[in-house]
Design an enzyme around this catalytic site. Structure first.
Site, short mmCIF file in Angstrom:
data_model
loop_
_atom_site.label_atom_id
_atom_site.label_comp_id
_atom_site.label_asym_id
_atom_site.label_seq_id
_atom_site.Cartn_x
_atom_site.Cartn_y
_atom_site.Cartn_z
CB SER A 4 -1.41 -135.30 21.58
OG SER A 4 -2.77 -135.59 21.90
CD GLU A 6 -3.43 -133.65 30.19
OE1 GLU A 6 -4.24 -133.53 29.26
OE2 GLU A 6 -3.75 -133.68 31.38
CG ASP A 97 -12.67 -127.97 38.79
OD1 ASP A 97 -13.82 -127.70 38.41
OD2 ASP A 97 -12.01 -128.94 38.37
CG PHE A 204 -7.90 -138.60 39.40
CD1 PHE A 204 -7.70 -137.37 40.00
CD2 PHE A 204 -7.90 -138.67 38.02
CE1 PHE A 204 -7.50 -136.23 39.23
CE2 PHE A 204 -7.72 -137.54 37.24
CZ PHE A 204 -7.51 -136.32 37.85
CG HIS A 253 -4.58 -135.72 24.94
ND1 HIS A 253 -3.59 -134.92 24.44
CD2 HIS A 253 -4.77 -135.33 26.22
CE1 HIS A 253 -3.18 -134.08 25.38
NE2 HIS A 253 -3.87 -134.32 26.48
P1 FAD Z 1 -16.65 -125.34 31.07
O1 FAD Z 1 -16.67 -125.74 29.65
O2 FAD Z 1 -16.77 -123.89 31.37
O3 FAD Z 1 -17.83 -126.15 31.77
C1 FAD Z 1 -17.92 -126.24 33.19
C2 FAD Z 1 -19.32 -126.58 33.63
O4 FAD Z 1 -20.19 -125.47 33.43
C3 FAD Z 1 -19.98 -127.72 32.85
O5 FAD Z 1 -20.82 -128.40 33.75
C4 FAD Z 1 -20.79 -127.04 31.77
O6 FAD Z 1 -21.91 -127.81 31.37
C5 FAD Z 1 -21.20 -125.75 32.45
N1 FAD Z 1 -21.17 -124.57 31.55
C6 FAD Z 1 -20.31 -124.35 30.54
N2 FAD Z 1 -20.55 -123.14 29.98
C7 FAD Z 1 -21.56 -122.58 30.68
C8 FAD Z 1 -22.25 -121.34 30.58
N3 FAD Z 1 -21.93 -120.44 29.63
N4 FAD Z 1 -23.25 -121.10 31.47
C9 FAD Z 1 -23.59 -122.01 32.43
N5 FAD Z 1 -22.96 -123.22 32.55
C10 FAD Z 1 -21.97 -123.49 31.70
N6 FAD Z 1 -8.11 -128.42 35.16
C11 FAD Z 1 -7.07 -127.66 35.57
O7 FAD Z 1 -7.16 -127.01 36.62
N7 FAD Z 1 -5.90 -127.58 34.85
C12 FAD Z 1 -5.75 -128.26 33.68
O8 FAD Z 1 -4.69 -128.17 33.06
C13 FAD Z 1 -6.82 -129.08 33.22
N8 FAD Z 1 -6.73 -129.74 32.04
C14 FAD Z 1 -7.81 -130.46 31.58
C15 FAD Z 1 -7.72 -131.08 30.33
C16 FAD Z 1 -8.79 -131.82 29.83
C17 FAD Z 1 -8.66 -132.46 28.46
C18 FAD Z 1 -9.96 -131.97 30.61
C19 FAD Z 1 -11.10 -132.81 30.10
C20 FAD Z 1 -10.07 -131.34 31.85
C21 FAD Z 1 -9.00 -130.57 32.35
N9 FAD Z 1 -9.07 -129.90 33.57
C22 FAD Z 1 -8.02 -129.13 34.00
C23 FAD Z 1 -10.27 -130.00 34.41
C24 FAD Z 1 -11.27 -128.86 34.15
O9 FAD Z 1 -10.71 -127.62 34.53
C25 FAD Z 1 -12.53 -129.14 34.95
O10 FAD Z 1 -13.17 -130.28 34.45
C26 FAD Z 1 -13.50 -127.98 35.10
O11 FAD Z 1 -14.46 -128.34 36.08
C27 FAD Z 1 -14.26 -127.63 33.85
O12 FAD Z 1 -13.51 -127.01 32.91
P2 FAD Z 1 -14.13 -126.78 31.42
O13 FAD Z 1 -13.18 -125.97 30.67
O14 FAD Z 1 -14.60 -128.03 30.86
O15 FAD Z 1 -15.40 -125.87 31.84
#
Ligand code: FAD
Length: 281
Positions: A4, A6, A97, A204, A253
């Site tokens: 895929s 991105e 973030d 980055f 991906h």
């Molecule tokens: P989460 O899964 O919520 O985790 C974030 C942090 O909190 C981790 O350290 C985790 O261990 C901790 N955590 C998780 N759940 C809990 C909980 N219930 N209680 C306490 N702590 C918890 N960013 C963008 O802005 N736009 C995008 O389009 C984008 N695309 C991405 C695509 C991919 C494939 C990846 C890998 C990252 C992408 N990101 C994007 C970056 C991402 O938003 C950041 O890495 C962000 O900091 C974490 O998002 P997450 O969904 O992994 O968070």
């Protein structure tokens, strides 16, 4: 193997041309899906919406990334519904973030991606992917807690994981083992980002907790000409994809950065090497 691509939304007319060119040129590879990233603020989200619309028009199975940072639940749901009305049937559900400073959940929002997945799953029947971090998310306390939260996202209804790119292939293989030990069986899609510019990738990567191993840097160091740098970047990505395939990780991906050349060269080399690539997921 499946793959895929991105893309990210363009911010100006030159960027728009690059995105259109890359998405057109990569179409010949018939990816299982393409995905469009999603920003943390209003106008950038509008641009993601328009970019998704274009990818759908091109006939791509299109996943929209969706973040929950800085918005209440209702706003996030409405945004997600507008993508579904457009024809999107796959979200990459993310926390995102905070643009300025440490992450703060919105008081009426989804605090973490697992909450977002649970919210989406109340009404959304399509595919949900979530992010995974072979080198551990930078804010995680440990690999074990990070994998535990990843499991929560999957238990909340996500179908599959897409990893952060990671140039340390052994780290990806160790991570896959860790997932197995944690009882995670969902599809692991590995993010691969061919290195278009070593200095930019190092900058980055430092910000998002990914390493650039010395061995990778050393492969570039004898060269300065674009063609040589291109060849080294392709060789590195091809070797990574082949090692992953040899170890049973068959879904890749590509972080295209809205450029087609490197990704297309990697795919051409993989086909030439007769790697077991199929063109759909
Ligand atoms: P989460 O899964 O919520 O985790 C974030 C942090 O909190 C981790 O350290 C985790 O261990 C901790 N955590 C998780 N759940 C809990 C909980 N219930 N209680 C306490 N702590 C918890 N960013 C963008 O802005 N736009 C995008 O389009 C984008 N695309 C991405 C695509 C991919 C494939 C990846 C890998 C990252 C992408 N990101 C994007 C970056 C991402 O938003 C950041 O890495 C962000 O900091 C974490 O998002 P997450 O969904 O992994 O968070």
């Amino acid at each position: 193997m499946s793959y895929s691509f991105e893309f990210f939304p363009a911010r100006n007319s030159a960027g728009q041309l690059a995105l259109e060119t890359a998405s057109k040129q990569l179409q010949v590879w018939q990816p299982g899906f393409v995905s469009m990233t999603y920003g943390a603020g209003g106008s950038s989200q509008d641009v993601s919406y328009a970019a998704c619309k274009n990818l759908l028009k091109q006939g791509y199975a299109t996943a929209s990334h969706l973040t929950c940072v800085g918005a209440d639940k209702d706003t996030v749901t409405k945004a997600a519904q507008s993508f579904v009305e457009l024809g999107v049937d796959h979200f990459v559900a993310l926390r995102g973030d905070s643009p300025d400073g440490p992450y703060q959940p919105h008081p009426q929002g989804y605090a973490y991606a697992n909450d977002l997945v649970a919210g989406l799953r109340q009404w959304f029947k399509g595919t949900i992917s979530v992010a995974a971090y072979p080198e551990v998310h930078p804010q995680a306390q440990s690999l074990a807690t990070d994998v535990g939260f990843l499991k929560q996202k999957l238990d909340a209804g996500a179908d599959q994981m897409i990893t952060q790119y990671c140039y340390d292939t052994d780290a990806i293989l160790r991570f896959a083992e860790q997932l197995q030990k944690a009882g995670i069986q969902q599809r692991l899609i590995v993010g691969v980002m061919p290195i278009h510019d070593l200095a930019a990738v190092k900058r980055f990567s430092a910000a998002c907790g990914a390493s650039v191993p010395k061995a990778i840097e050393e492969q570039f160091s004898p060269y300065s000409q674009t063609a040589d740098l291109h060849r080294v970047a392709v060789d590195i990505a091809v070797e990574q994809c082949q090692t992953l395939a040899d170890n049973g990780i068959a879904d890749i991906h590509f972080y295209t950065l809205n450029r087609s050349e490197l990704t297309a060269s990697v795919l051409a080399n993989l086909e030439q090497a007769k790697a077991p690539l199929a063109r759909s997921a």
